[in-house]
Motif scaffolding. Structure first.
Motif, PDB file in Angstrom:
ATOM      1  N   LEU A  51      40.518  61.815  48.602  1.00 31.32           N
ATOM      2  CA  LEU A  51      40.210  63.251  48.560  1.00 31.32           C
ATOM      3  C   LEU A  51      40.968  63.986  47.454  1.00 31.32           C
ATOM      4  CD1 LEU A  51      40.171  64.012  52.395  1.00 31.32           C
ATOM      5  CD2 LEU A  51      38.193  64.097  50.848  1.00 31.32           C
ATOM      6  N   GLY A  52      41.910  63.308  46.822  1.00 32.38           N
ATOM      7  CA  GLY A  52      42.640  63.925  45.722  1.00 32.38           C
ATOM      8  C   GLY A  52      43.978  64.523  46.086  1.00 32.38           C
ATOM      9  N   PHE A  53      44.433  64.377  47.349  1.00 34.53           N
ATOM     10  CA  PHE A  53      45.749  64.897  47.729  1.00 34.53           C
ATOM     11  C   PHE A  53      46.817  64.336  46.794  1.00 34.53           C
ATOM     12  CE2 PHE A  53      43.653  65.979  51.675  1.00 34.53           C
ATOM     13  CZ  PHE A  53      44.375  67.061  52.168  1.00 34.53           C
ATOM     14  N   ASP A  54      47.832  65.151  46.550  1.00 37.87           N
ATOM     15  CA  ASP A  54      48.937  64.721  45.699  1.00 37.87           C
ATOM     16  C   ASP A  54      49.979  63.921  46.463  1.00 37.87           C
ATOM     17  OD1 ASP A  54      48.294  66.187  43.119  1.00 37.87           O
ATOM     18  OD2 ASP A  54      48.255  67.837  44.573  1.00 37.87           O
ATOM     19  N   SER A  55      50.123  64.164  47.771  1.00 40.04           N
ATOM     20  CA  SER A  55      51.171  63.484  48.518  1.00 40.04           C
ATOM     21  C   SER A  55      50.808  63.345  49.988  1.00 40.04           C
ATOM     22  CB  SER A  55      52.505  64.237  48.388  1.00 40.04           C
ATOM     23  OG  SER A  55      52.384  65.558  48.910  1.00 40.04           O
ATOM     24  N   ALA A  56      51.376  62.299  50.590  1.00 46.17           N
ATOM     25  CA  ALA A  56      51.285  62.078  52.034  1.00 46.17           C
ATOM     26  C   ALA A  56      52.700  61.858  52.535  1.00 46.17           C
ATOM     27  CB  ALA A  56      50.415  60.863  52.351  1.00 46.17           C
ATOM     28  N   TRP A  57      53.051  62.531  53.627  1.00 43.75           N
ATOM     29  CA  TRP A  57      54.421  62.495  54.142  1.00 43.75           C
ATOM     30  C   TRP A  57      54.415  61.953  55.569  1.00 43.75           C
ATOM     31  CZ3 TRP A  57      58.500  64.558  51.084  1.00 43.75           C
ATOM     32  CH2 TRP A  57      58.072  65.148  49.885  1.00 43.75           C
ATOM     33  N   LEU A  58      55.453  61.208  55.910  1.00 40.69           N
ATOM     34  CA  LEU A  58      55.580  60.602  57.232  1.00 40.69           C
ATOM     35  C   LEU A  58      56.742  61.234  57.977  1.00 40.69           C
ATOM     36  CD1 LEU A  58      55.191  56.883  56.098  1.00 40.69           C
ATOM     37  CD2 LEU A  58      53.403  58.430  56.927  1.00 40.69           C
ATOM     38  N   ARG A  59      56.482  61.616  59.214  1.00 39.95           N
ATOM     39  CA  ARG A  59      57.542  62.168  60.068  1.00 39.95           C
ATOM     40  C   ARG A  59      58.170  61.034  60.868  1.00 39.95           C
ATOM     41  NH1 ARG A  59      56.410  67.787  62.450  1.00 39.95           N
ATOM     42  NH2 ARG A  59      57.374  68.320  60.475  1.00 39.95           N
ATOM     43  N   HIS A  60      59.463  61.108  61.049  1.00 40.21           N
ATOM     44  CA  HIS A  60      60.247  60.043  61.672  1.00 40.21           C
ATOM     45  C   HIS A  60      60.405  60.293  63.174  1.00 40.21           C
ATOM     46  CE1 HIS A  60      63.480  57.107  60.036  1.00 40.21           C
ATOM     47  NE2 HIS A  60      63.094  56.717  61.225  1.00 40.21           N
ATOM     48  N   ARG A  61      60.193  59.268  63.983  1.00 42.12           N
ATOM     49  CA  ARG A  61      60.405  59.373  65.426  1.00 42.12           C
ATOM     50  C   ARG A  61      61.054  58.092  65.948  1.00 42.12           C
ATOM     51  NH1 ARG A  61      60.117  63.959  64.880  1.00 42.12           N
ATOM     52  NH2 ARG A  61      58.836  65.507  65.936  1.00 42.12           N
ATOM     53  N   HIS A  62      62.272  58.213  66.493  1.00 41.16           N
ATOM     54  CA  HIS A  62      62.981  57.069  67.065  1.00 41.16           C
ATOM     55  C   HIS A  62      62.782  57.034  68.577  1.00 41.16           C
ATOM     56  CE1 HIS A  62      64.970  55.557  63.521  1.00 41.16           C
ATOM     57  NE2 HIS A  62      65.443  56.762  63.231  1.00 41.16           N
ATOM     58  N   LEU A  63      62.569  55.833  69.108  1.00 40.47           N
ATOM     59  CA  LEU A  63      62.411  55.604  70.540  1.00 40.47           C
ATOM     60  C   LEU A  63      61.301  56.478  71.126  1.00 40.47           C
ATOM     61  CD1 LEU A  63      66.161  55.255  71.621  1.00 40.47           C
ATOM     62  CD2 LEU A  63      64.560  53.467  70.930  1.00 40.47           C
ATOM     63  N   GLN A  64      60.283  56.731  70.298  1.00 44.01           N
ATOM     64  CA  GLN A  64      59.087  57.435  70.732  1.00 44.01           C
ATOM     65  C   GLN A  64      57.874  56.655  70.215  1.00 44.01           C
ATOM     66  OE1 GLN A  64      60.729  61.493  69.183  1.00 44.01           O
ATOM     67  NE2 GLN A  64      59.307  62.008  70.825  1.00 44.01           N
ATOM     68  N   TYR A  65      56.677  57.174  70.489  1.00 44.09           N
ATOM     69  CA  TYR A  65      55.462  56.470  70.093  1.00 44.09           C
ATOM     70  C   TYR A  65      54.902  57.057  68.806  1.00 44.09           C
ATOM     71  CZ  TYR A  65      56.299  55.028  74.847  1.00 44.09           C
ATOM     72  OH  TYR A  65      56.909  54.553  75.986  1.00 44.09           O
ATOM     73  N   GLY A  66      55.791  57.103  67.809  1.00 47.65           N
ATOM     74  CA  GLY A  66      55.430  57.571  66.481  1.00 47.65           C
ATOM     75  C   GLY A  66      56.130  56.684  65.470  1.00 47.65           C
ATOM     76  N   ILE A  67      56.122  57.077  64.215  1.00 48.35           N
ATOM     77  CA  ILE A  67      56.644  56.214  63.160  1.00 48.35           C
ATOM     78  C   ILE A  67      58.165  56.124  63.253  1.00 48.35           C
ATOM     79  CG2 ILE A  67      56.880  55.948  60.660  1.00 48.35           C
ATOM     80  CD1 ILE A  67      54.188  57.467  60.427  1.00 48.35           C
ATOM     81  N   SER A  68      58.672  54.958  63.608  1.00 48.46           N
ATOM     82  CA  SER A  68      60.118  54.756  63.683  1.00 48.46           C
ATOM     83  C   SER A  68      60.670  54.221  62.367  1.00 48.46           C
ATOM     84  CB  SER A  68      60.474  53.781  64.814  1.00 48.46           C
ATOM     85  OG  SER A  68      59.915  52.498  64.565  1.00 48.46           O
ATOM     86  N   SER A  69      59.811  53.653  61.533  1.00 48.17           N
ATOM     87  CA  SER A  69      60.250  53.059  60.264  1.00 48.17           C
ATOM     88  C   SER A  69      59.350  53.532  59.127  1.00 48.17           C
ATOM     89  CB  SER A  69      60.226  51.524  60.359  1.00 48.17           C
ATOM     90  OG  SER A  69      60.726  50.943  59.168  1.00 48.17           O
ATOM     91  N   PRO A  70      59.511  54.780  58.689  1.00 48.49           N
ATOM     92  CA  PRO A  70      58.624  55.299  57.655  1.00 48.49           C
ATOM     93  C   PRO A  70      58.763  54.566  56.324  1.00 48.49           C
ATOM     94  CG  PRO A  70      60.396  56.838  58.066  1.00 48.49           C
ATOM     95  CD  PRO A  70      60.468  55.810  59.135  1.00 48.49           C
ATOM     96  N   VAL A  71      59.933  53.995  56.052  1.00 44.46           N
ATOM     97  CA  VAL A  71      60.095  53.261  54.796  1.00 44.46           C
ATOM     98  C   VAL A  71      59.187  52.039  54.795  1.00 44.46           C
ATOM     99  CG1 VAL A  71      61.719  52.100  53.268  1.00 44.46           C
ATOM    100  CG2 VAL A  71      62.451  54.114  54.547  1.00 44.46           C
ATOM    101  N   ALA A  72      59.102  51.350  55.943  1.00 45.89           N
ATOM    102  CA  ALA A  72      58.198  50.199  56.037  1.00 45.89           C
ATOM    103  C   ALA A  72      56.742  50.631  55.916  1.00 45.89           C
ATOM    104  CB  ALA A  72      58.421  49.469  57.359  1.00 45.89           C
ATOM    105  N   VAL A  73      56.386  51.760  56.532  1.00 49.03           N
ATOM    106  CA  VAL A  73      55.005  52.246  56.439  1.00 49.03           C
ATOM    107  C   VAL A  73      54.691  52.674  55.008  1.00 49.03           C
ATOM    108  CG1 VAL A  73      53.355  53.964  57.272  1.00 49.03           C
ATOM    109  CG2 VAL A  73      54.951  52.896  58.870  1.00 49.03           C
ATOM    110  N   MET A  74      55.657  53.296  54.328  1.00 48.95           N
ATOM    111  CA  MET A  74      55.434  53.647  52.923  1.00 48.95           C
ATOM    112  C   MET A  74      55.204  52.393  52.079  1.00 48.95           C
ATOM    113  SD  MET A  74      57.802  56.881  51.746  1.00 48.95           S
ATOM    114  CE  MET A  74      59.363  56.039  51.965  1.00 48.95           C
TER     115      MET A  74
END
Length: 342
Positions: A41-64
């Protein structure tokens, strides 16, 4: 100081990357697909929010790292990595590695302070050093120095058959200028500026004046101006704003109703400072792209920035994110003066 809105130069989005505990791969795959869509779609950036011991991204560096191999242009950021959970030396190595793999596209955002619910997890996180850990800005300074190439060891050279460096390897030139601090207070804004970082300001700020005023936009504006006043680049110092905006141009009637209900449930917390930390929350903005653009152009803090990372609501479905991102890129962005990346 700016008196008219700056044309929007960089359009980004932020996701928490929720998943079902019984099927975590599907949730992570959805996040990667959303990032791929963002690039198309042409977005310039995508950002990941960090969540520990929850059901969200715990390792954003790995996802990046994964996202970097499925995209070619879009920048990838974290908003934010709480450094209380991290060893700055090890994190510097990981960030530099992913930056090299991505071709210099990552924008790590960090914050400091004790880990959330520290008493509950300190035995697992820091079983021997919990009382001695430094959760101050010093932890950020250590990361900055290591990423920017300052020595991490007293030795460099050859020992036996192995060659050692005295600085973090790989070294990624330019990464040091792409480090962001996520802050919601005047002190954080000034500190980030003084240390030459970029500044992430979100939909949460501290209402530090005990008697008010309690105007979210004006408080956020004061942070942006304090940051730039302290930064060597002055008015050119990079600031990204991260409000929750939900365009409804192509949404179905059912989606529109659900989006409005979501925002309505979160609106009461925006009326006054919340909790001992006196946090102020920005209202979510729901409506057509034209309606959202008009509200943003009247927003005192938005008028001072030319980069955004609009936060996707936490609990929506994959199809909702597709609709919201598509409307952002095709309607809202252009209404704000943005042009999609090639």
């Amino acid at each position: 100081m700016s008196s008219t809105p700056r044309p929007l130069r960089k359009l980004g989005f932020l996701t928490i990357g929720l998943f079902d505990e019984s099927d975590p791969r599907r949730g992570h795959e959805s996040t990667l697909e959303i990032i791929e869509l963002g690039e198309r779609l042409g977005f310039d950036s995508a950002w990941l929010r960090h969540r520990h011991l929850q059901y969200g991204i715990s390792s954003p560096v790995a996802v990046m790292a994964a996202a970097s191999q499925r995209t070619r242009r879009i920048e990838l950021g974290t908003a934010v990595i709480p450094l209380g959970w991290e060893n700055p030396l090890r994190l510097a190595e990981d960030l530099a590695t992913v930056d090299i793999l991505s071709g210099g596209r990552i924008n790590p955002g960090v914050s400091v302070g004790p880990p959330m619910h520290f008493d509950d997890i300190k035995g697992a996180l820091y079983p021997d050093t919990a009382d001695a850990e430094d959760f101050s800005y010093e932890r950020v300074r250590r990361l900055l120095d290591l990423v920017r190439g300052k020595p991490a060891s007293d030795f460099s050279g050859t020992r036996g058959f192995e060659v050692f460096s005295d600085r973090v390897q790989p070294h990624s030139p330019g990464l040091g200028r792409r480090l962001w601090y996520g802050g919601g207070s005047l002190r954080s804004a000034r500190w980030a500026g003084e240390h030459g970082m970029n500044f992430l300001t979100s939909s949460v700020v501290k209402a530090e004046a005990p008697e008010g005023p309690y105007d979210f936009a004006e408080i956020q504006l004061s942070h942006i101006r304090a940051f730039r006043a302290a930064h060597p680049d002055g008015e050119e110092a990079r600031v990204s704003q991260g409000l929750v905006v939900i365009p409804t141009d192509s949404a179905s009637p059912e989606q529109r109703a659900r989006y409005q209900e979501y925002a309505a449930k979160r609106t009461p917390r925006t009326a006054s400072p919340q909790g001992p930390a006196r946090m102020m929350f920005a209202p979510d903005i729901v409506g057509t792209s034209q309606e959202i653009a008009e509200r943003l152009q009247a927003h005192a803090a938005f008028r001072e920035v030319d980069e955004v990372a609009f936060a996707l609501p936490f609990t929506f479905e994959h199809e909702d994110y597709v609709q919201i991102l598509t409307d952002m890129a095709t309607k809202l962005g252009p209404a704000l003066g943005w042009r999609p990346g090639a």
